[in-house]
Design a protein around this motif. Structure first.
Motif, PDB file in Angstrom:
ATOM      1  N   ILE A   1     112.034 -54.612 -76.825  1.00 11.60           N
ATOM      2  CA  ILE A   1     111.201 -55.791 -77.064  1.00 11.60           C
ATOM      3  C   ILE A   1     111.539 -56.324 -78.434  1.00 11.60           C
ATOM      4  CG2 ILE A   1     108.851 -56.568 -77.522  1.00 11.60           C
ATOM      5  CD1 ILE A   1     107.837 -54.668 -75.476  1.00 11.60           C
ATOM      6  N   GLU A   2     111.961 -57.571 -78.508  1.00  9.78           N
ATOM      7  CA  GLU A   2     112.254 -58.150 -79.827  1.00  9.78           C
ATOM      8  C   GLU A   2     111.195 -59.181 -80.159  1.00  9.78           C
ATOM      9  OE1 GLU A   2     115.981 -60.160 -80.208  1.00  9.78           O
ATOM     10  OE2 GLU A   2     115.704 -60.540 -82.339  1.00  9.78           O
ATOM     11  N   LEU A   3     110.464 -58.900 -81.233  1.00  7.92           N
ATOM     12  CA  LEU A   3     109.469 -59.863 -81.686  1.00  7.92           C
ATOM     13  C   LEU A   3     110.107 -60.773 -82.723  1.00  7.92           C
ATOM     14  CD1 LEU A   3     106.434 -57.439 -82.121  1.00  7.92           C
ATOM     15  CD2 LEU A   3     106.785 -59.101 -80.305  1.00  7.92           C
TER      16      LEU A   3
ATOM     17  N   ILE B   1     112.784 -59.732 -74.020  1.00  8.58           N
ATOM     18  CA  ILE B   1     112.645 -58.370 -73.493  1.00  8.58           C
ATOM     19  C   ILE B   1     113.883 -58.119 -72.670  1.00  8.58           C
ATOM     20  CG2 ILE B   1     111.307 -56.822 -72.035  1.00  8.58           C
ATOM     21  CD1 ILE B   1     108.902 -58.411 -72.478  1.00  8.58           C
ATOM     22  N   PHE B   2     114.561 -57.044 -72.935  1.00 10.68           N
ATOM     23  CA  PHE B   2     115.723 -56.766 -72.078  1.00 10.68           C
ATOM     24  C   PHE B   2     115.910 -55.266 -71.922  1.00 10.68           C
ATOM     25  CE2 PHE B   2     118.713 -55.431 -75.335  1.00 10.68           C
ATOM     26  CZ  PHE B   2     118.216 -56.025 -76.484  1.00 10.68           C
ATOM     27  N   PRO B   3     116.506 -54.865 -70.814  1.00 10.90           N
ATOM     28  CA  PRO B   3     116.733 -53.431 -70.575  1.00 10.90           C
ATOM     29  C   PRO B   3     117.986 -52.973 -71.294  1.00 10.90           C
ATOM     30  CG  PRO B   3     117.423 -54.703 -68.663  1.00 10.90           C
ATOM     31  CD  PRO B   3     116.938 -55.692 -69.677  1.00 10.90           C
ATOM     32  N   LEU B   4     117.972 -51.738 -71.714  1.00  9.88           N
ATOM     33  CA  LEU B   4     119.112 -51.187 -72.437  1.00  9.88           C
ATOM     34  C   LEU B   4     120.199 -50.750 -71.466  1.00  9.88           C
ATOM     35  CD1 LEU B   4     117.859 -48.871 -75.301  1.00  9.88           C
ATOM     36  CD2 LEU B   4     119.391 -50.817 -75.477  1.00  9.88           C
ATOM     37  N   HIS B   5     121.433 -50.892 -71.926  1.00 10.44           N
ATOM     38  CA  HIS B   5     122.540 -50.313 -71.162  1.00 10.44           C
ATOM     39  C   HIS B   5     122.510 -48.801 -71.316  1.00 10.44           C
ATOM     40  CE1 HIS B   5     125.048 -53.302 -69.317  1.00 10.44           C
ATOM     41  NE2 HIS B   5     125.034 -54.078 -70.390  1.00 10.44           N
TER      42      HIS B   5
ATOM     43  N   TYR C   1     112.879 -51.755 -64.100  1.00  7.60           N
ATOM     44  CA  TYR C   1     112.143 -52.744 -63.292  1.00  7.60           C
ATOM     45  C   TYR C   1     110.647 -52.438 -63.312  1.00  7.60           C
ATOM     46  CZ  TYR C   1     110.331 -55.130 -59.190  1.00  7.60           C
ATOM     47  OH  TYR C   1     109.583 -55.903 -58.356  1.00  7.60           O
ATOM     48  N   ILE C   2     110.320 -51.148 -63.214  1.00  2.74           N
ATOM     49  CA  ILE C   2     108.904 -50.749 -63.232  1.00  2.74           C
ATOM     50  C   ILE C   2     108.267 -51.119 -64.562  1.00  2.74           C
ATOM     51  CG2 ILE C   2     107.384 -48.718 -63.286  1.00  2.74           C
ATOM     52  CD1 ILE C   2     109.446 -47.461 -61.261  1.00  2.74           C
ATOM     53  N   ILE C   3     108.986 -50.822 -65.647  1.00  2.00           N
ATOM     54  CA  ILE C   3     108.426 -51.132 -66.971  1.00  2.00           C
ATOM     55  C   ILE C   3     108.242 -52.626 -67.145  1.00  2.00           C
ATOM     56  CG2 ILE C   3     108.974 -51.131 -69.444  1.00  2.00           C
ATOM     57  CD1 ILE C   3     109.930 -48.329 -69.142  1.00  2.00           C
ATOM     58  N   LYS C   4     109.238 -53.398 -66.691  1.00  4.79           N
ATOM     59  CA  LYS C   4     109.121 -54.854 -66.772  1.00  4.79           C
ATOM     60  C   LYS C   4     107.891 -55.323 -65.994  1.00  4.79           C
ATOM     61  CE  LYS C   4     111.237 -59.021 -64.995  1.00  4.79           C
ATOM     62  NZ  LYS C   4     111.665 -59.353 -63.643  1.00  4.79           N
ATOM     63  N   HIS C   5     107.734 -54.769 -64.805  1.00  2.00           N
ATOM     64  CA  HIS C   5     106.598 -55.147 -63.964  1.00  2.00           C
ATOM     65  C   HIS C   5     105.281 -54.822 -64.657  1.00  2.00           C
ATOM     66  CE1 HIS C   5     103.689 -54.452 -60.639  1.00  2.00           C
ATOM     67  NE2 HIS C   5     104.212 -55.564 -60.200  1.00  2.00           N
ATOM     68  N   GLU C   6     105.218 -53.637 -65.265  1.00  2.00           N
ATOM     69  CA  GLU C   6     103.979 -53.232 -65.923  1.00  2.00           C
ATOM     70  C   GLU C   6     103.690 -54.112 -67.137  1.00  2.00           C
ATOM     71  OE1 GLU C   6     101.748 -51.023 -65.017  1.00  2.00           O
ATOM     72  OE2 GLU C   6     102.836 -50.340 -63.241  1.00  2.00           O
ATOM     73  N   LEU C   7     104.754 -54.431 -67.887  1.00  2.00           N
ATOM     74  CA  LEU C   7     104.561 -55.274 -69.073  1.00  2.00           C
ATOM     75  C   LEU C   7     104.102 -56.665 -68.660  1.00  2.00           C
ATOM     76  CD1 LEU C   7     107.620 -54.325 -71.333  1.00  2.00           C
ATOM     77  CD2 LEU C   7     105.217 -53.785 -71.718  1.00  2.00           C
TER      78      LEU C   7
END
Lengths: 651, 651
Positions: free
Chosen positions: B21-23, B172-176, B128-134
């Motif tokens: 997450i980049e603020l 917000i992006f997922p890590l490689h 995907y789950i974390i994105k959904h929860e966020l």
């Protein structure tokens, strides 16, 4: 349901007969005993499977004049029916005006529900529930029907179906409700009035399938009125300008797309109100005629006959398909002979003009009409035999294959001669004549054969019965006995197939050559108005009451009508292209004419497809209600998972 | 889930960062505190609604060289992820090889499940789950984001979406996963090999949407091979016989129907294996850009912005539709200017032949190509703006409207000049030339602009980053910091839209004029083979890792490809009808020629529709598996109702 089932008592003070079971005369005592026991016995609590061995209904023998007991009346307690309604997944209206699947535990939330209100379920629904329960009575460990060693059973086989196929059970049919029927008749066709049919009442009495047919018939009639209105001046003023014809044909083609799309919406509104739009599809059991080697059904894991799909495909594509093609070819061949005969009769008439020869002019038409009728009947039998031989597992798939076969053949039989006249002989005058003759005679014949004839036969039969009954006026419940005896002799209504087929062919007459004969729509409207009355008469007076059948749409007929409307774009464009008025416009280049026609045709087809795509199949408020229900069920699922977890963790 | 949630501990020894997450730099402390608290806080037991106020995930700030804390890593405990998998309705394979919706309580029945097996869920699924929860973190009673009074909130509004729209949350992006990525790269394009792509691995790493695109690309390439093989001899031997051309075109048209139908089946097989075919559609939340007056959503009963559907319809039909039509007209107008310019250049060249004049011959084409490119870009922006202004509530409906707009315009822009050459100028030689030029140049340009250019830019950027990082080699978790810093600067992959669009246009070049230029399929195959590699490179090296997106099919693209194949029947029939070889056959009557062509065209279209109707969309074994699941869920429902009743009566 633990407590609910034990509530049920097998005997109730007020037994209301709903369904009649007629066994063959001379059925063995032990068989009757076994069968009635299975119908009456309490359902055991516990495993799902034990639920289907007994129906826990009420049975009463109908005492006949000669003491013979082979007719039984089946009823059920109010509670039993409510539980049955849950089993079949009935959808009813709630107190908050939304439609929900009925469950016994949530019964208080439903509109008009009260423990003593026995009208919460309509009679048609009660009968449907009882039929469902009877058909779902399954063999437990019997190897055969007691008393009939040749009638084999296996665990899970429907008892009623085996009894029917082995001839022990003659028929099961629901009883009419004399009082309700009288009310329905009155509001339906009893008084002269302008207005809609009482579709909701028809649905309550006959069920959704039949109500939907009458709804479609009514809608279709109204939808034809604009076409008829636009068509009349063409006839009255004998308009022959090409631009007017093009206008009419274009209007017709777009209009037919619009009405078919709008019907989907109206159908959704109706079936939402009736609850069938939301009704979950039940798991379909194999149809009675399905046979095969006993095996394990890979889907259910149950023991039942299985039949390889590849064998069925081979039968369909290597036997049925060639046979249908052969029949189509034969039908075309007969048509060619007819045209030859026609020509020969004309030549004969011209050569030796006499009264006899002018009479001879009619002979080919008459022969052809008779031959077509014979071919239609033979083909229908052949189609039924072949489709049955294809051994479809599900009734729906059997019906679809049968409808497809019959549709294609009927289409060719009815329209081939018109196509030939239009596109080979190029004789527009003859086309108009033939079209009018075919349309009007077929309508008159249909009305006569469908309703008036059976009605007359039925009346005669009723009189005979009454005479017979009068001699035994002493019995206590004579009215019921009389009613059952009357109704069991009535013909069985075989379903809406023929009625839809008639409408389908009518739609063909109206739209395929609409630009040649604008008056067709007028005749169709007139016919349909009387058709509504004669069909209503047929349902109420002539036939046995049919079991209600929940349905959400008119199924494959929607597709059939849409296909017809696509074909009619092509035919109308060609007809307009061939008309002398249009030809006169393109005197210097026929090529331009054809190209223009082809362009217009493609444009019209494109517009049709775009319209079908753009008009939503369900009106917005129905979409919203469906979305709401879906949302609620998703939320409920989440809740339930949590509740189950809590319950498990509390244990 | 009572006990399950309380199991969860906020801190785990082995924290595995999944999502970044980049603020915005300089975000207020109180905001950060509030946001991380909401992410970390335990979910309360109880009502459904309280579940969505806290996510119970793990958060760790990424310590930067300058002590700045504006980047956060999000992870979750294994148990939390499993519960999340249940929330999003993930479908996984069971021990008995059937696919079922995962639930935590039935976790033991799933294949490869073990409490210590952290690979049960793929990394893409976890992200995907974390994105959904966020995204589902909702405002409780906050009126605004703490510290930012202008960023209004209302109960139930997604916090993350508001943070994004108000610019506090940059991305917000997922890590490689460096190791996995290396493995994937190796098996995907790392070694020279003949064989299929590792679609299952791609799906595990990038999710179903992207895997499905590569699956389609591969399938489409293989499907083009027969066309290419059949097409080569036409070029090599310079066949010009009309019968051979008719054969080729007929083969092409039927083949394109077959491949599109077969794709549906292959797609069903793949997505069944991946579980997305069975995944229940989640309730769709409003898209971030959706705005309206705060009201009650009639479907959910929740407070959220509502926007009248009639207003949207008005915007679509009265503004967007005319605008699109205007753009189409403008595009045609530009094309006409191009043809005028071309003619003028030719005239100029003929009048004063010189080096300069022969150079001038190329000028119109170059100008036209540039103008087309510019128009495409401007139109794309306009389409996005308009579709966004139409204010669609759902992302899916936004996407559909955008795709439709862009598709129509791109179709016209790419093919209008070819249509003009073919059907107005009747210049087959020029058509072949233009087709070849357009196809080949567009392929080369695409390959370059899509992959090689960004790859080169990315490489340059990486070098710069590395240099900067080298100076701070002392930090403990430098590799992670470096990785995050690298990846956050990478471009975001905007979805499969452009890739599908490219394939769609390619399909147009191949099929619309296939009988004029049989070699097109060869170029398409060659291009697609390199396309697979360059797209793979793009996914692995150039872009940020995208979030996995479960999907069951290629959606609206299936329809687009099918429409293209219908249009190509029409164009090919006309082209064949215009060819001099066919014309030579019908020397005496042009009318016969046109009628024959029209007849053939209608026959081909009819065959196409019948084929699409007859070929089942899902293979039989998938149908059986789906039927089995449906049967089981029906049975389970019956059981459950009974169990609930028993439970209630025991109470």
């Amino acid at each position: 349901m633990a407590e609910s089932w034990s509530f049920l008592d097998t005997f109730e003070p007020n037994f209301r007969p709903l369904v009649v079971i007629e066994l063959a005369k001379g059925t063995k005592e032990e068989t009757i005993e076994w069968f009635t026991k299975r119908i009456v016995d309490k359902k055991a609590n516990g495993g799902e499977y034990s639920m289907i061995f007994c129906a826990q209904l009420l049975v009463k023998p109908l005492e006949m004049e000669n003491g013979d007991e082979h007719i039984y009346l089946v009823g059920a307690s109010h509670l039993r029916l409510l539980l049955g309604a849950e089993n079949v997944g009935l959808v009813k209206e709630c107190n908050d005006n939304s439609m929900r699947t009925f469950t016994y535990s949530s019964r208080k939330t439903f509109k008009d529900f009260a423990d003593d209100n026995h009208n919460f379920l309509t009679m048609a629904e009660c009968q449907y529930i009882i039929k469902h329960e009877l058909e779902n009575l399954r063999a437990k460990d019997e190897k055969m029907i007691p008393g009939y060693p040749q009638a084999k059973l296996y665990p899970g086989k429907s008892i009623v179906r085996r009894l029917l196929t082995s001839g022990i059970l003659v028929q099961i049919f629901p009883l009419h409700d004399r009082e309700e029927l009288k009310k329905l008749r009155h509001s339906w066709y009893g008084r002269v009035k302008v207005g809609y049919q009482p579709l909701d009442e028809i649905r309550c009495y006959f069920g959704e399938t039949i109500a939907l047919y009458f709804g479609f018939l009514e809608y279709f009639t109204f939808a034809l009125v604009p076409m008829a209105v636009v068509g009349i001046p063409y006839y009255v003023f004998a308009w022959e300008d090409y631009d007017k014809y093009v206008m009419f044909a274009t209007f017709n083609l777009l209009w037919s797309t619009v009405i078919l799309e709008v019907w989907k919406r109206i159908c959704a509104i109706m079936t939402y109100r009736w609850g069938t739009l939301l009704m979950k599809r039940q798991f379909e059991e194999p149809r009675p005629g399905f046979h095969g080697v006993l095996g394990i059904n890979p889907v259910t894991g149950r023991e039942e006959p299985v039949y390889s799909s590849i064998k069925r495909q081979i039968r369909i594509y290597l036997v049925s398909l060639p046979f249908v093609c052969l029949c189509l070819y034969f039908s075309l061949y007969v048509m060619m002979i007819y045209f030859d005969l026609e020509q020969w009769a004309l030549d004969y008439h011209e050569a030796n003009e006499s009264n006899f020869s002018s009479l001879m002019l009619f002979v080919p038409s008459i022969i052809y009409a008779v031959v077509i009728e014979i071919m239609n009947r033979i083909y229908r039998y052949a189609a039924e035999f072949l489709t049955s031989w294809e051994n479809h597992r599900l009734e729906s798939s059997y019906q679809n294959h049968l409808i497809l076969k019959v549709l294609v053949f009927n289409f060719l039989n009815c329209f081939a001669s018109l196509f030939y006249i239009a596109f080979v002989l190029f004789d527009m005058k003859l086309l108009r004549q033939s079209l009018a003759t075919l349309l009007i005679t077929s309508q008159i014949l249909n009305q006569f054969a469908e309703s008036l004839l059976p009605y007359w036969l039925q009346k005669r039969h009723k009189k005979k019965m009454k005479k017979r009954m009068c001699s035994l006026k002493t019995e206590t419940d004579l009215p019921l006995v009389e009613q059952v005896n009357l109704e069991k002799e009535m013909g069985a209504y075989v379903g809406t197939f023929d009625d839809y087929l008639e409408l389908f062919l009518q739609f063909g007459y109206v739209s395929l050559f609409s630009c040649v004969y604008p008056l067709a729509a007028v005749f169709a409207v007139l016919n349909n108005i009387t058709e509504i009355y004669s069909d209503a008469l047929k349902m109420c007076r002539v036939y046995k009451r049919p079991f209600a059948e929940p349905t959400a749409n008119i199924g494959v007929w929607q597709l059939a009508f849409e296909t017809m409307s696509v074909i009619s774009v092509v035919t109308n464009c060609i007809l307009i292209g061939m008309s002398p008025q249009v030809n006169a416009l393109f005197t210097d280049s026929k090529t331009d004419l054809i190209l223009t026609v082809a362009l217009v045709e493609h444009l019209l087809l494109a517009i049709k497809f775009i319209m079908a795509f753009v008009i939503p199949d369900k009106p917005r408020h129905i979409q919203m209600k469906l979305a709401k229900l879906e949302f609620e069920s998703l939320e409920a699922l989440k809740q339930q998972v949590r509740a189950t977890d809590t319950y498990n963790s509390e244990k």
